[in-house]
Design an enzyme around this catalytic site. Structure first.
Site, PDB file in Angstrom:
ATOM      1  N   HIS A   1      14.343   4.120  -6.730  1.00  0.00           N
ATOM      2  CA  HIS A   1      14.532   2.668  -6.732  1.00  0.00           C
ATOM      3  C   HIS A   1      16.012   2.313  -6.667  1.00  0.00           C
ATOM      4  O   HIS A   1      16.656   2.186  -7.717  1.00  0.00           O
ATOM      5  CB  HIS A   1      13.943   2.069  -8.017  1.00  0.00           C
ATOM      6  CG  HIS A   1      12.451   2.046  -8.036  1.00  0.00           C
ATOM      7  ND1 HIS A   1      11.721   0.949  -7.659  1.00  0.00           N
ATOM      8  CD2 HIS A   1      11.556   2.996  -8.370  1.00  0.00           C
ATOM      9  CE1 HIS A   1      10.435   1.212  -7.764  1.00  0.00           C
ATOM     10  NE2 HIS A   1      10.294   2.448  -8.196  1.00  0.00           N
TER      11      HIS A   1
ATOM     12  N   GLU B   1      17.335  -0.487  -6.202  1.00  0.00           N
ATOM     13  CA  GLU B   1      17.589  -1.787  -6.848  1.00  0.00           C
ATOM     14  C   GLU B   1      17.784  -1.642  -8.353  1.00  0.00           C
ATOM     15  O   GLU B   1      18.324  -2.536  -8.997  1.00  0.00           O
ATOM     16  CB  GLU B   1      16.454  -2.771  -6.522  1.00  0.00           C
ATOM     17  CG  GLU B   1      15.175  -2.636  -7.341  1.00  0.00           C
ATOM     18  CD  GLU B   1      14.283  -1.460  -6.940  1.00  0.00           C
ATOM     19  OE1 GLU B   1      14.724  -0.623  -6.118  1.00  0.00           O
ATOM     20  OE2 GLU B   1      13.151  -1.371  -7.449  1.00  0.00           O
TER      21      GLU B   1
ATOM     22  N   CYS C   1       9.589   3.511  -2.987  1.00  0.00           N
ATOM     23  CA  CYS C   1       8.420   3.721  -3.846  1.00  0.00           C
ATOM     24  C   CYS C   1       7.133   3.360  -3.095  1.00  0.00           C
ATOM     25  O   CYS C   1       6.813   3.954  -2.080  1.00  0.00           O
ATOM     26  CB  CYS C   1       8.606   2.931  -5.139  1.00  0.00           C
ATOM     27  SG  CYS C   1       7.491   3.399  -6.445  1.00  0.00           S
TER      28      CYS C   1
END
Lengths: 740, 229, 84
Positions: free
Chosen positions: B203, B205, B86
């Protein structure tokens, strides 16, 4: 003196101060106020800051409970959730600024409520917003809605607090006065809650954050006036938000709070430096002396009046322990934030404002903050109720093509998918979002525990218009029902009460009745009010909005694995309805969208029945037998069933349902009787579900089965067959067509 | 093996990376503040998402001049594995560690949603655990993720296999409908020539735990850890 | 003192959806004669430097290093005298 503006009756009146209030000021000071002092009193005693019209009614709300650590009166409420953790939450309105400048109005609304949360020592982890706009077919409505949504996204995404849910409703009644209510929740170690209190004579008072400009001067008094023609031109008072600086403030303040250097802290929101100094002094039973010459400024030539009343965003006031100043300033330096010692705590209880050596305002802090006027305003039952209550809805024709009615309802902006709005919000940051927006309530896991939180914002202005007492009750009941459908036990609420001018007796009556309804419902569900916000004067050119109490409800899941969602999960599952459908069409979305009527009585809410239904649903979810649970509310059973079929993120599933009852078909399908929840279970668990319902005394009927490519609704005298693709298209595009 | 998670003022995904590293894959990690001048002691670097310096002027434009970035450039030049997600991807492009730039989404709005990305290159430390063409279900959350590179740059990247991920449909087709932001050739992630520096808009994560709906991001973490070990 | 007025715009070859949107917005208001619209940034810097030649060099350097991204943007600027 630059501000030796004479105190004339005109000047007093232009500050919104009545002659009785002026006499009270003279009594407190023992003399006439100067210009700066007049400004200070005017903002502190504005409706927005002083709650002068609402206070007597708000006293009736329950605020105590076993898990309540902090009720109303601080920046936000605090609730114990076990495991050594507390949640801190509050909801606030930013209606007036959002009408004048939608993007910045909404953005600074988000910024303001986030500050209320981290000021208490909690890391903000979730936002919800409750929005009301005028018709989106109208360019102005679209402009306001687009700007507000973009402002929430622009600020919330950048500052790094996820917007995990919310709600949106559209009506002509909000065309001249949109509602932007923002809820924020944070989490903190239970032992580390900070209060907005000064203390310890000699302790330094420190100003932190953005520089002060002329923005927002008289924002608080603006929120205390109805809109007249030309209000849109009041642009100089609009504040501009800086989410980046707010992010730095969050991190710096939380870092500071982990040290042992603070006494108290408050954000500078409405009425800026004025409110934060006198409230902190008053709560701490001390005085505060500040020197405006030390306040960092963005503009030149500002007079004390302007510095004291500025509502520049992203500023905080804190009181540190004497001798620890260097550590405080060091942390702010690390985060590249301005931090300046502007004064000190005193023993004399005075709010003393100096400019260099000269005293420019000197007011006893406690009377200024606490002894403002309190009004028991005139109340009168509005005349329109005579007509709406007597409306005979039984003579309305039942539409022949009920399936088409369902399609039309699914596409109406209040019911249609809100995906076009929430996909603009980061709703996943912090890796807690177990149930994303689009179900009855958002569900967050609590890291480091097995628990979860369910959050919901709700309130139906039309119901409250048609019966303020029932409307207040229904708002609490629906918010509670939503968190129950997600698998959580309702814990506590915050609220935003949006009404017209309190100087009109019928508005005041609506307010008092709605608060009474909320109080009764909160007692019934054991969900105290931990704080909130009253927004009066929501009217334009004499037309008030629907009286709109919005409830922000928080529920707790002991086990996050029990989180439930509203959509059907598998073919063959059995569909049940908890609760009963009565012949109730008053105030329904159906009545408005199909018949163009906003009349009748809203659905009747029996609190015992509601409690039984919620208890049964929650017990079934906790027993692990519920595959889906969905509140049947706006648009009635037919809409709720269609949502179960098509609102899931993955495969759509059809259903065959048979509805019985001595109720006219349109009320059976689209009526909004309260206390109803649709659940689905596997066939093997059907008996267990019925047993759970019986244990809790909740009515429970088997409606049908999940499966197929259509939603089939059968009943006496009707049968609708709707392909899933049609249902989905109507629901998915209803809002996007209007917003783009 | 110790992973450094960079923190700029305005970064917000660093806590999520820390959570996944510490609680899910259980790898040692530490935060690296942007004013540090060294990344000594770290074997892998992550540039997380957020709005570094408010993303004022241009996403990543100011962050690339943070003191720590000189150390990041040296670390990358020496072959150390670096991944930017990002805002981290935007910073790596601004810093010249990755080719191209990220522009405002074609729809002009922020987009936070689940997407599918197709693995185009397994020859990086982060994608070595993925199967050829493997599809990942993973969230995006950005307003400026439209990948752009000049035509000749893009041709060279294609030839060298620097395109790492492309947005695709759930069944793996690279189509216009699957492209959430108007990226050229549906590009969701790229690498440098050597392959040790990777940037992607999604993302990983946020796709590391079944409770949150996907574990497809985990191989990226595990691949890096395995490489260094 | 000198003031630098700097314009940063997307390169011609780079799609500018914001410009497209503004153009169609203008068209919907009846301004149909707009052939093209590009949206960019305008920066105003007040410089301590008083020598125009040196100032020009400094601003050029600022644009190259930070204010514009050569991958996607181009820039131009002008200098003018302002009262200190």
């Amino acid at each position: 003196m630059r501000e030796s503006k004479a105190i004339t009756p005109d000047l007093i009146a232009s500050h919104g101060i009545s002659s009785e209030e002026y006499a009270r000021i003279q009594g407190i000071l023992g003399r006439d106020p100067n210009f700066t002092e007049l400004g200070i009193f005017s903002v502190m005693w504005s409706e927005h800051c002083s709650y002068k019209s609402s206070r007597v009614h708000l006293k009736g709300l329950p605020t105590q409970g076993p898990c309540i650590l902090q009720g109303p009166g601080e920046n936000a409420g605090v609730v114990d959730i076990g495991d050594g953790l507390a949640i801190v939450f509050k909801m606030e309105s930013h209606n007036h600024p959002s009408f004048i400048e939608p993007y910045q109005g909404a953005a600074t609304g988000v910024g303001g409520i986030i500050r209320d949360i981290f000021t208490m020592g909690a890391r903000p982890i979730a936002l919800l917003d409750s929005l009301r706009f005028g018709p989106l077919g109208d360019p102005k409505g679209r402009y306001v809605a687009g700007g507000v949504v973009a402002g929430i996204a622009g600020y919330g995404n950048a500052v790094g607090v996820p917007t995990v849910g919310g709600e949106l409703f559209v009506s002509e009644r909000y065309a001249g006065n949109p509602l932007v209510n923002v809820f924020c929740l944070g989490i903190a170690p239970k032992e580390r809650i900070w209060l907005a209190r000064a203390g310890g004579a000699g302790n330094p008072v420190i100003y932190v954050g953005a520089k002060t400009g002329r923005d927002g001067i008289h924002g608080a008094t603006m929120a205390s006036e109805a809109f007249a023609e030309g209000s849109e031109e009041r642009r100089p008072t609009v504040q501009v938000g800086d989410p980046f600086r707010e992010k730095l403030l969050i991190e710096a303040c939380l870092e500071l709070m982990a040290q042992d250097v603070l006494v108290g802290i408050q954000d500078m929101g409405a009425a800026g430096l004025t409110c934060s100094t006198c409230e902190m002094a008053s709560r701490g039973g001390v005085g505060i002396e500040i020197d405006l010459a030390k306040v960092p400024r963005r503009e030149t030539g500002m007079i004390p009046y302007e510095v004291m009343l500025s509502e520049s965003q992203e500023r905080m006031l804190l009181v540190a322990k004497r001798g620890r100043e260097a550590e405080v300033l060091q942390i702010f330096r690390k985060w590249d934030l301005d931090a300046v010692i502007i004064g000190r705590v005193t023993e004399d209880g005075m709010m003393r404002v100096k400019e260099g050596g000269q005293v420019v305002a000197e007011i006893p802090a406690h009377p200024l903050a606490e002894d403002g006027p309190v009004y028991r305003r005139c109340m009168a039952r509005p005349d329109y109720l005579q007509e709406t209550e007597r409306a005979d809805l039984s003579c309305l024709p039942v539409p022949r093509r009920l399936g088409e009615v369902l399609i039309q309802l699914l596409g109406s902006p209040g019911i249609a998918s809100k995906l076009p709005v929430w996909r603009q919000y980061d709703h996943m940051l912090f890796c807690n979002s177990v149930v994303e927006p689009g179900s009855d309530a958002a569900v967050l896991r609590i890291q480091g525990t097995r628990k979860g939180l369910a959050l919901s914002a709700d309130g139906n202005g039309r119901y409250t218009y048609l019966d303020p007492y029932e409307g207040g009750k229904l708002a609490v009941a629906e918010a509670a029902r939503n968190v129950v459908c997600a698998g959580a036990r309702p814990l506590a609420i915050t609220n935003c009460l949006n009404f017209g001018s309190p100087e009109r007796p019928e508005i005041m009556w609506q307010f008092a009745e709605a608060v009474r309804g909320m109080a009764d419902a909160c007692r019934a569900f054991g969900t105290p009010v931990t704080g909130g916000n009253v927004s009066f004067y929501n009217e334009t050119l004499g037309t008030a909005i629907f009286p709109t109490p919005i409830i922000g409800m928080v529920g707790l899941l002991e086990d996050i694995r029990h989180a439930a969602t509203q959509w059907f999960k598998a073919e063959g599952d059995v569909i049940y309805l908890f609760g009963e459908t009565r012949d109730e069409l008053g105030g329904s979305e159906y009545l408005k969208v199909i018949h163009g009527l906003e009349t009748g009585r809203p659905p009747r809410l029996d609190l015992d029945r509601e409690r039984a239904v919620q208890a049964a649903c929650l017990a079934a979810i906790q027993a692990g037998i519920v595959r889906s649970a969905h509140d049947a509310a706006d648009g009635g059973l037919a809409v709720a069933l269609a949502e179960c079929c098509v609102s899931g993120p993955e495969a759509r599933l059809g259903a065959i349902v048979e509805l019985r009852g001595e109720v006219r078909p349109d009320a059976l399908l689209f009526g909004e009787s309260a206390s109803r929840i649709l659940v689905s279970v596997t066939p093997a668990d059907a008996d267990r579900l019925e047993a759970v319902a019986a244990t809790h005394g909740a009515p429970c009927v088997r409606l049908g089965k999940v499966g197929g490519e259509e939603l089939i609704l059968k009943g006496r005298g009707f049968e609708c067959r709707l392909p899933l693709a049609r249902l989905h298209d109507a629901w998915a595009t209803g809002l996007s067509q209007l917003l783009e | 093996m110790r992973v450094g998670v960079l923190v700029f003022p305005g970064t917000w995904s660093h806590q999520d990376f820390a959570h996944v590293l510490g609680d899910v894959v259980r790898s040692p990690w530490g935060f690296v503040w942007h004013k540090e001048r060294s990344v000594a002691g770290y074997d892998c670097l992550i540039l997380p998402g957020g709005f570094a310096h408010g993303d004022y002027l241009r996403c990543g434009a100011i962050a690339r001049f943070s003191p720590v970035m000189e150390a990041v450039v040296r670390f990358a030049k020496e072959g150390g594995p670096v991944i930017g997600s990002c805002n981290g991807f935007q910073i790596l492009c601004e810093a010249g560690l990755l080719p191209g730039a990220l522009l405002r989404n074609t729809c002009l709005q922020y987009r936070c949603q689940w997407v599918h990305i197709r693995t185009e290159n397994r020859n990086t430390p982060f994608t070595r655990r993925l199967a050829p063409g493997q599809l990942l279900r993973i969230p995006i959350s950005h307003g400026e993720g439209r990948y752009y590179a000049a035509p000749e740059t893009l041709a060279a990247m294609r030839a060298r296999g620097q395109i790492v991920f492309r947005y695709a449909t759930a069944d793996g087709r690279v189509t216009a409908e699957a492209n959430p932001n108007g990226s050229l050739e549906n590009i969701a992630g790229v690498s440098n020539e050597a392959g040790n520096v990777v940037g992607l808009m999604p993302h990983p994560e946020r796709a590391a735990e079944a409770l949150l709906g996907s574990q497809d991001g985990l191989p990226l973490f595990l691949g890096a850890i395995q490489t260094v070990r | 003192m000198l003031e630098a007025q700097i314009y940063v715009t997307l390169k011609r070859s780079v799609l500018d959806p914001q410009g497209e949107t503004v153009k169609s917005g203008l068209a919907s208001l009846g301004f149909t004669g707009v052939e093209d619209c590009r949206v960019g940034k305008f920066l105003v810097l007040t410089l301590g430097e008083t020598d125009p030649e040196r100032a020009r060099g400094q601003v050029e350097e600022m644009c190259r290093r930070l204010l514009a991204n050569p991958v996607i943007e181009e820039y131009r600027f002008q200098l003018r005298e302002v009262a200190g």
